[in-house]
Design an enzyme around this catalytic site. Structure first.
Site, short mmCIF file in Angstrom:
data_model
loop_
_atom_site.label_atom_id
_atom_site.label_comp_id
_atom_site.label_asym_id
_atom_site.label_seq_id
_atom_site.Cartn_x
_atom_site.Cartn_y
_atom_site.Cartn_z
CE LYS A 1 1.22 -7.00 0.56
NZ LYS A 1 -0.13 -7.01 0.18
CD GLU B 1 5.18 -14.03 2.55
OE1 GLU B 1 6.59 -14.19 2.58
OE2 GLU B 1 5.07 -12.80 2.67
CB SER C 1 -3.62 -0.85 0.94
OG SER C 1 -4.96 -1.56 0.78
C1 LIG Z 1 -1.17 -7.44 0.59
C2 LIG Z 1 -2.48 -6.37 0.88
C3 LIG Z 1 -2.86 -5.92 1.91
C4 LIG Z 1 -2.81 -6.65 3.26
O1 LIG Z 1 -1.48 -6.51 3.80
P1 LIG Z 1 -0.83 -5.67 5.07
O2 LIG Z 1 0.43 -6.10 5.32
O3 LIG Z 1 -1.62 -5.61 6.34
O4 LIG Z 1 -0.74 -4.16 4.62
C5 LIG Z 1 -3.64 -4.65 2.14
N1 LIG Z 1 -4.25 -4.25 0.78
C6 LIG Z 1 -3.65 -4.65 -0.38
C7 LIG Z 1 -4.07 -4.08 -1.58
C8 LIG Z 1 -2.73 -5.59 -0.29
O5 LIG Z 1 -2.19 -6.21 -1.49
#
Ligand SMILES: *Cc1c(COP(=O)(O)O)cnc(C)c1O
Length: 401
Positions: A104, A126, A387
């Site tokens: 993020k 948000e 992620s």
């Molecule tokens: C917010 C989040 C996601 C999902 O968001 P995308 O916009 O689909 O990438 C995935 N993994 C983590 C660790 C997140 O914080």
């Protein structure tokens, strides 16, 4: 010559994840479905973004923030023990190692810098899992901006640690008590709030959703994941490009940023959704939060609540570009269950010493399943974007394990 240009069908620009078409469209998806005051505000954001991306001063300032504050580039880690167990060669793009613990921050630093360039003093955001809220609060503190974060009441309960982090960073966290009290409702509330505050505030959208230019702009700010991974694969892999590129999909920003680095290659792209939040795999055409895309709906076309153990995947739709990539057949979208994701998180922890976010564990759960059922042939190279890290999910996991 790029592969896409050898085949008849869609224009290579669309398949290679370039700019959207006229009126912010990715094929039949996207657009700018918003009240007049927000249409104007979106136009201003688009203009500022177009200027900024051509400005070496902006690009250098962002590169410096990403390097010195966010900790980029992130490593490409070969998952050695797990690869041997699964019979594929798995490489992890480590967004969990960024400052604040997820991808993020890449997008937020870009938008926060853009906001200061536009003379905006406050960020509105948000948040679902709280990761985008924490990243926004962090970037606001770093650049001397205010931050107002809308968060569903249910997520506030599930993610108490991130709520505290945001407040510690000086952000105002506004509980949202409508609807399912999760990400969808927080997004609606943030947009409603922006209508009355467009002059001094920038709405910092957290995924590749919302009205144009957000899906495109957020993907461009997340493209750093794919660009880095592409260069790292070129250096590390014998073939230079992996056979498969896999990422989890909530709204779809980490996946879009990852895919953007490989869209013009032969790599097969797979987005992994939560079974209960499968906008791309099971959604129908609709309009929500300012764009036309695929959303989970009931028989009357009402948006259905999403349900996932991973708060960041608890969104009933998917970004418009993913809907388009799916339609083109350039990417496929699959789903895994809560239980599979939890099992995958444990497996990664034990095999590699990495506790992943439950969102990221969805991508791994599909890799594990596909390695077992032939979906990923033995010996394939697989790049998976990890992620985020799992610290925020420890209390959820503690109740289950
Ligand atoms: C917010 C989040 C996601 C999902 O968001 P995308 O916009 O689909 O990438 C995935 N993994 C983590 C660790 C997140 O914080």
């Amino acid at each position: 010559m790029r592969e896409a240009s050898l085949r008849p069908g869609p224009a290579p620009a669309a398949a290679t994840m370039g700019e959207p078409g006229p009126r912010g469209r990715f094929g039949g998806y996207g657009g700018r479905y918003a009240p007049e005051s927000l249409v104007e505000a979106c136009r201003e954001v688009e203009e500022a973004f177009r200027e900024a991306r051509e400005d070496p001063g902006f690009r250098n300032a962002l590169a410096e923030l990403l390097a010195l504050h966010a900790g980029r580039p992130t490593p490409l880690t070969p998952a050695g023990r797990l690869s041997r167990e699964l019979g594929v060669r798995l490489y992890l793009k480590r967004e969990d190692l960024t400052h604040t613990g997820s991808h993020k921050i890449n997008n937020v630093l870009g938008q926060a810098l853009l906001a200061t360039r536009m003379g905006r003093r406050r960020l509105i955001a948000e948040t679902g899992a709280g990761q985008h809220g924490v990243a926004t609060a962090t970037a606001a503190a770093l650049l001397g901006l205010e931050a107002t974060v809308f968060m569903g009441e249910r997520d506030i309960e599930r993610q108490a640690l991130n709520v505290f982090r945001m407040r510690m960073l000086g952000a105002e966290v506004v509980p949202v008590t409508t609807g399912s009290r999760t990400l969808k409702d927080a997004t609606s509330e943030a947009m409603r709030h922006w209508v009355g505050a467009t002059a001094g505030s920038h709405y910092c959208v957290g995924s590749v959703i919302g009205p144009d230019p957000y899906p495109w702009m957020v993907r461009e700010f997340q493209r750093v994941i794919g660009d880095e991974a592409r260069a790292q694969c070129a250096a590390e892999l014998p073939a230079g490009v992996p056979d498969h590129v896999v990422a989890c999909v909530g709204g779809g920003s980490n996946a879009a940023g990852t895919f953007a680095g490989f869209a013009d290659t032969t790599a097969r792209l797979t987005g992994v959704e939560a079974e209960g939040g499968a906008g791309a795999a099971r959604g129908r055409l609709g309009v929500l939060h300012g764009c036309r895309s695929l959303f989970l709906q009931d028989g009357d076309g009402q948006i259905v609540e999403a349900h996932s153990i991973a708060a960041g995947l608890d969104y009933p739709g998917v970004g418009p570009e993913h809907a388009h990539l799916r339609e083109l057949g350039r990417a496929r979208y699959v789903t895994v269950t809560d239980d599979e994701a939890v099992a995958a998180a444990v497996r990664l922890a034990r095999a590699e010493g990495i506790v992943p976010a439950l969102e990221s564990a969805h991508a791994l759960a599909w890799v594990i399943r596909a390695a077992g059922d032939g979906g990923l042939p033995a010996g394939s190279t697989v790049l998976m974007t990890l992620s985020g890290r799992g610290d925020k999910d420890i209390s959820t996991l503690k109740e289950l394990l």
